[in-house]
Design an enzyme around this catalytic site. Structure first.
Site, short mmCIF file in Angstrom:
data_model
loop_
_atom_site.label_atom_id
_atom_site.label_comp_id
_atom_site.label_asym_id
_atom_site.label_seq_id
_atom_site.Cartn_x
_atom_site.Cartn_y
_atom_site.Cartn_z
N GLU A 117 16.90 -39.63 34.07
CA GLU A 117 16.42 -40.47 32.96
C GLU A 117 17.34 -41.66 32.75
O GLU A 117 16.89 -42.77 32.49
CB GLU A 117 16.34 -39.62 31.67
CG GLU A 117 15.26 -38.57 31.76
CD GLU A 117 15.21 -37.68 30.53
OE1 GLU A 117 16.19 -36.96 30.28
OE2 GLU A 117 14.19 -37.72 29.82
N GLU A 137 14.05 -29.81 33.95
CA GLU A 137 14.04 -29.34 32.55
C GLU A 137 13.09 -28.17 32.33
O GLU A 137 13.39 -27.23 31.59
CB GLU A 137 13.68 -30.47 31.60
CG GLU A 137 14.80 -31.46 31.31
CD GLU A 137 14.85 -32.59 32.32
OE1 GLU A 137 14.28 -32.46 33.42
OE2 GLU A 137 15.49 -33.61 32.00
C1 3H9 Z 1 18.39 -32.26 30.48
O1 3H9 Z 1 18.87 -33.06 31.20
C2 3H9 Z 1 17.69 -32.58 29.20
C3 3H9 Z 1 17.35 -34.04 29.05
O2 3H9 Z 1 16.13 -34.32 29.68
C4 3H9 Z 1 17.16 -34.42 27.63
C5 3H9 Z 1 18.35 -34.49 26.76
C6 3H9 Z 1 18.06 -35.05 25.42
N1 3H9 Z 1 25.26 -28.73 32.02
O3 3H9 Z 1 25.08 -24.72 39.84
P1 3H9 Z 1 26.50 -24.81 40.18
C7 3H9 Z 1 27.82 -26.06 35.58
S1 3H9 Z 1 18.50 -30.61 30.82
C8 3H9 Z 1 26.34 -27.95 31.88
O4 3H9 Z 1 27.22 -23.55 40.48
P2 3H9 Z 1 25.83 -26.17 42.60
C9 3H9 Z 1 27.44 -24.67 36.03
O5 3H9 Z 1 27.20 -23.83 34.95
C10 3H9 Z 1 19.53 -30.52 32.26
N2 3H9 Z 1 26.90 -27.29 32.91
O6 3H9 Z 1 26.76 -25.82 41.36
C11 3H9 Z 1 28.63 -24.28 36.85
O7 3H9 Z 1 29.63 -23.88 35.96
P3 3H9 Z 1 30.68 -22.74 36.37
C12 3H9 Z 1 18.79 -30.86 33.48
C13 3H9 Z 1 26.34 -27.43 34.12
O8 3H9 Z 1 26.59 -27.13 43.43
C14 3H9 Z 1 29.08 -25.58 37.49
O9 3H9 Z 1 28.52 -26.62 36.68
N3 3H9 Z 1 19.62 -30.61 34.62
C15 3H9 Z 1 25.22 -28.23 34.31
O10 3H9 Z 1 25.30 -24.92 43.23
C16 3H9 Z 1 28.61 -25.76 38.92
O11 3H9 Z 1 27.20 -25.56 38.97
C17 3H9 Z 1 19.65 -29.42 35.24
O12 3H9 Z 1 18.95 -28.51 34.87
C18 3H9 Z 1 24.67 -28.92 33.20
N4 3H9 Z 1 23.61 -29.73 33.32
O13 3H9 Z 1 24.58 -26.93 41.99
C19 3H9 Z 1 20.57 -29.30 36.42
N5 3H9 Z 1 24.87 -28.18 35.62
O14 3H9 Z 1 31.37 -23.27 37.58
C20 3H9 Z 1 21.34 -28.04 36.35
C21 3H9 Z 1 25.77 -27.38 36.21
O15 3H9 Z 1 31.54 -22.60 35.16
N6 3H9 Z 1 22.31 -27.90 37.41
N7 3H9 Z 1 26.66 -26.92 35.32
O16 3H9 Z 1 29.86 -21.51 36.65
C22 3H9 Z 1 21.97 -27.57 38.67
O17 3H9 Z 1 20.82 -27.44 39.03
C23 3H9 Z 1 23.10 -27.31 39.63
O18 3H9 Z 1 24.24 -27.06 38.89
C24 3H9 Z 1 23.41 -28.49 40.60
C25 3H9 Z 1 24.71 -28.17 41.38
C26 3H9 Z 1 22.24 -28.67 41.57
C27 3H9 Z 1 23.64 -29.78 39.85
#
Ligand code: 3H9
Length: 701
Positions: A117, A137
């Protein structure tokens, strides 16, 4: 960082955001590991950076770039459910879009959710070929709440936006370029320099400030055509069943097409607020973090050395053995499959081939891949052929005597250091390990059927299992695409042990007054893909049943005696037509009524609420006992088992999370009521009693 930007001046805005300079181009650089989530500090830094660049007359354009492994991976999920911190992301993206100087987003890694976004609010976007972007999301029970539902359709049209936003699946940079999300693909190793060069070009050519909000050409054709959205809803009804977020996403995209931008944004905000404060998103966010927690084992550090596994052996070419073998072949590991009889071996390998070929027919795999994977599988009738395997998984009939015999043979055959695993779903792994001289190399690896499809793997830790062996099994689980949960030894481990009380109550309920279709309907409406009786019909009622030992004391036994053995015989708890559609059966109803009468049970009307409470609260109680005994490391691991192995609805967060959402006090009260009325099976676990007394939850443990 490119050398150009590095050598220029830099202003630190806050600990995670810096404004660097490369001539007339300002680089707004963010560095907030691990994934550059858009936390309050990051948002604040972006606004301040854009503001400073805007007021500095020598700056002609801004590049927004993230250091580390990825462009913003989205909003900071851990902030949801807490008091909001200013500035909010929607304001941040509006501020970027309103910048009087062009802003270019430089994408690498995964530009997800709020990250995408933010990029869409920039005036231009460049990306490296390996970059991915998407709106995940919906998987968190949310919608893109910072303009994504309004901007994406304007860029790519409603059909593609519907697909991307409701699936949550990311797309490649190439696809993003084709759709117009990305303006230019740049060299992999040269993102920042290329983005700066791109920004210079924008300045030199005096290109306009392209604002996605102003685009109309991709949405105009769909305006006033509700059927586009209706058809999409219909086509995906099964997939979306029970989930709130997909429908909310669709409504926002529909608004993007039919309403002015600002009106669409208003709806997006309203629906986002509703979702983010609702129960489903709380559950789905819990699952997101639970999936990442599950790999962390308190007494086994991440740097525990693992044992090399280059070759795998599987004993048994039946449904389980075959599925297990496919997992390893899919990951490129050679597998030797041992069977006792040539026909069984041939049949097993034939089933594997047909599975692969059917995947290839659906276009999800090439025929070369089929041959490559089949080439990794070697059939054998001789256990001695497992001598050079690093990991051997026994997947034979669930019988302790047979398993013991196999393990004592294996101990003599397997090379020193090889890991010996049992795929047992109930039995005592310590007893099995005791048959060998290497119990520290023995553990359980419990796959779920179909083993090549189901994501769950219970790794069962025996009392003597070596830490390196556990670390290896967990890491292998990850390698073959599973979600591995470490559990301890008990009858049925976590998953099957908790299935038992549910099954027991389902069976009791039909004798007390409900019918199988009542129980199934309640659990289906709760969100399970099917209820226990439909499930039993699918699996086959005669598993573990034999005519010789049948006593006709349960409905299942009577049905088997009457050759109603489930879907495969066209009848079980239900009647089935040729297309396997289930219909309640008058005959079964009579069998149940007769059995109730024979057992002297006075049937009564049973409410849906009672069905749900007895089937589900008993599971939560069993889960509490599992925690108490240390069989599971944490309550969220139990949730992961049930979501990935037994179809527990993700939007209810798993049984333990659900128990907390309902309120442990309420669960305890209801268990006590049933205990008084129906017996000791409902006796609350000591842990549950204690937590309620202390006002705590499972997550506080
Ligand atoms: C959003 O954006 C809402 C908006 O539209 C509107 C707002 C108003 N936040 O997965 P990993 C942490 S909703 C906080 O193992 P990978 C995760 O917990 C969001 N923490 O790595 C982990 O912590 P720990 C939309 C996050 O390389 C560490 O980072 N976005 C977030 O296998 C490593 O993560 C998503 O839904 C976050 N957003 O994969 C994306 N993301 O080491 C969510 C990660 O302490 N994230 N952490 O266990 C993912 O899909 C994967 O993390 C990603 C990397 C592909 C990025």
């Amino acid at each position: 960082m490119s050398s150009a930007a590095e050598t220029s001046s830099a202003t630190r805005i806050n600990p995670v955001v810096e404004l660097r300079r490369d001539g007339e181009i300002a680089v707004l650089a963010v560095n907030s590991p691990p994934v550059n989530a858009l936390s309050a500090q990051v948002r604040e830094g972006i606004v301040e950076g854009i503001r400073q660049a805007g007021t500095d007359a020598s700056v002609k354009a801004v590049v927004l770039h993230c250091d580390g492994r990825t462009f913003f991976a989205g909003a900071d999920i851990s902030e949801f459910g807490k008091p909001p911190k200013q500035p909010m992301l929607p304001e941040v993206v509006d501020f970027i879009e309103a910048s009087s100087k062009p802003v270019v987003a430089a994408l690498h890694g995964t530009a997800l959710g709020g990250g995408l976004e933010t990029a869409l609010a920039c005036h231009y976007r460049v990306a490296v070929p390996s970059a991915k972007c998407g709106f995940p999301e919906v998987k968190l029970g949310l919608l893109p709440g910072a303009g994504g539902t309004q901007r994406l359709p304007r860029l790519v049209g409603p059909e593609r936006a519907l697909e991307m936003i409701t699936s949550g699946s990311p797309i490649s940079a190439k696809a993003a370029k084709e759709m117009g999300i990305v303006d230019e693909i740049v060299d992999e190793g040269n993102l920042l320099a290329s983005a700066i060069a791109f920004a210079r070009k924008v300045v030199a050519e005096n290109r306009p400030l392209k604002k996605v909000r102003d685009l109309d050409d991709k949405i105009a054709a769909a305006r006033g055509k509700p059927e586009i959205f209706q058809e999409f809803r219909k086509a995906n009804a099964r997939k979306f069943r029970g989930f709130q977020a997909p429908e909310y996403n669709i409504r926002c995209i529909e608004a993007a097409v039919n309403q002015p931008f600002d009106e669409g944004i208003k709806l997006e905000r309203k629906l986002f607020q509703e979702l983010v404060s609702g129960e489903q998103s709380a559950a789905q966010r819990h699952v997101f973090f639970a999936e990442r927690q599950v790999w962390k084992i308190p007494d086994i550090s991440d740097d525990t050395p693992t044992l090399p596994v280059k070759k795998v052996g599987v004993i048994g070419a039946g449904t389980m053995g075959g599925g297990i073998s496919m997992n390893f072949a899919n990951a490129g590991l050679p597998v030797t499959i041992v069977e006792a009889k040539p026909e069984a071996l041939e049949r097993g390998l034939g089933v594997i081939r047909r599975n692969y070929e059917s995947t290839a027919k659906k276009g999800r795999m090439s025929m070369e891949d089929v041959e490559r994977r089949m080439g990794l599988l070697t059939g054998s009738l001789n256990m001695e052929d497992l001598a050079d395997c690093d990991l051997i998984i026994e997947a034979v009939f669930e019988n302790m005597a047979i398993k013991k015999e196999i393990f004592s043979k294996l101990d003599a055959i397997a090379k020193p250091g090889a890991i010996l695993a049992s795929n047992t779903s109930y039995l005592n792994v310590n007893e099995i390990a005791a048959m060998t001289k290497r119990p520290e190399h023995v553990l359980g690896m419990h796959f779920f059927s179909p083993a090549n499809v189901m994501r769950l793997l219970e790794v069962v830790r025996g009392e003597k299992t070596d830490k390196r062996v556990i670390a290896t099994a967990m890491q292998l689980g990850r390698q073959i695409g599973k979600i591995a949960v470490l559990v301890g030894v008990c009858h049925g481990f976590v998953g099957n042990r908790m299935l038992e009380p549910r099954q027991r109550e389902a069976n009791r309920l039909i004798l007390e007054g409900a019918m199988p279709w009542d129980v199934d309907r309640v659990l289906y409406e709760f969100g399970f893909p099917m209820g226990p009786f439909a499930m039993a019909d699918l699996a086959g009622l005669d598993i573990g049943w034999s005519r010789e030992t049948s006593k006709g004391e349960t409905v299942r036994e009577i049905l088997c005696e009457q050759d109603r053995r489930g879907q495969k015989t066209g009848a079980g708890f239900y009647d089935y037509d040729e297309s396997r559609n289930a219909k309640p059966s008058k005959l079964v109803e009579q069998i149940i009524l007769d059995l109730s009468a024979k057992k002297g049970i006075a049937r009564r009307t049973i409410s849906d609420q009672e069905i749900l409470e007895r089937c589900v609260y008993t599971m939560i109680n069993e889960g509490a006992k599992i925690l108490e005994e240390g069989i599971a490391i944490r309550s969220s691991d139990i949730d992961i088992v049930w979501i990935n192995g037994y179809g527990w609805p993700i939007y209810r967060g798993g049984p333990m999370f659900y128990g907390e959402q309902v309120g442990l006090g309420k669960v305890l009260d209801r268990l006590r009521v049933y205990e008084a009325k129906l017996g000791p099976e409902f006796k609350p676990s000591a842990l549950l009693e204690r937590l309620v007394a202390e006002g705590k939850g499972f997550r506080d443990l």
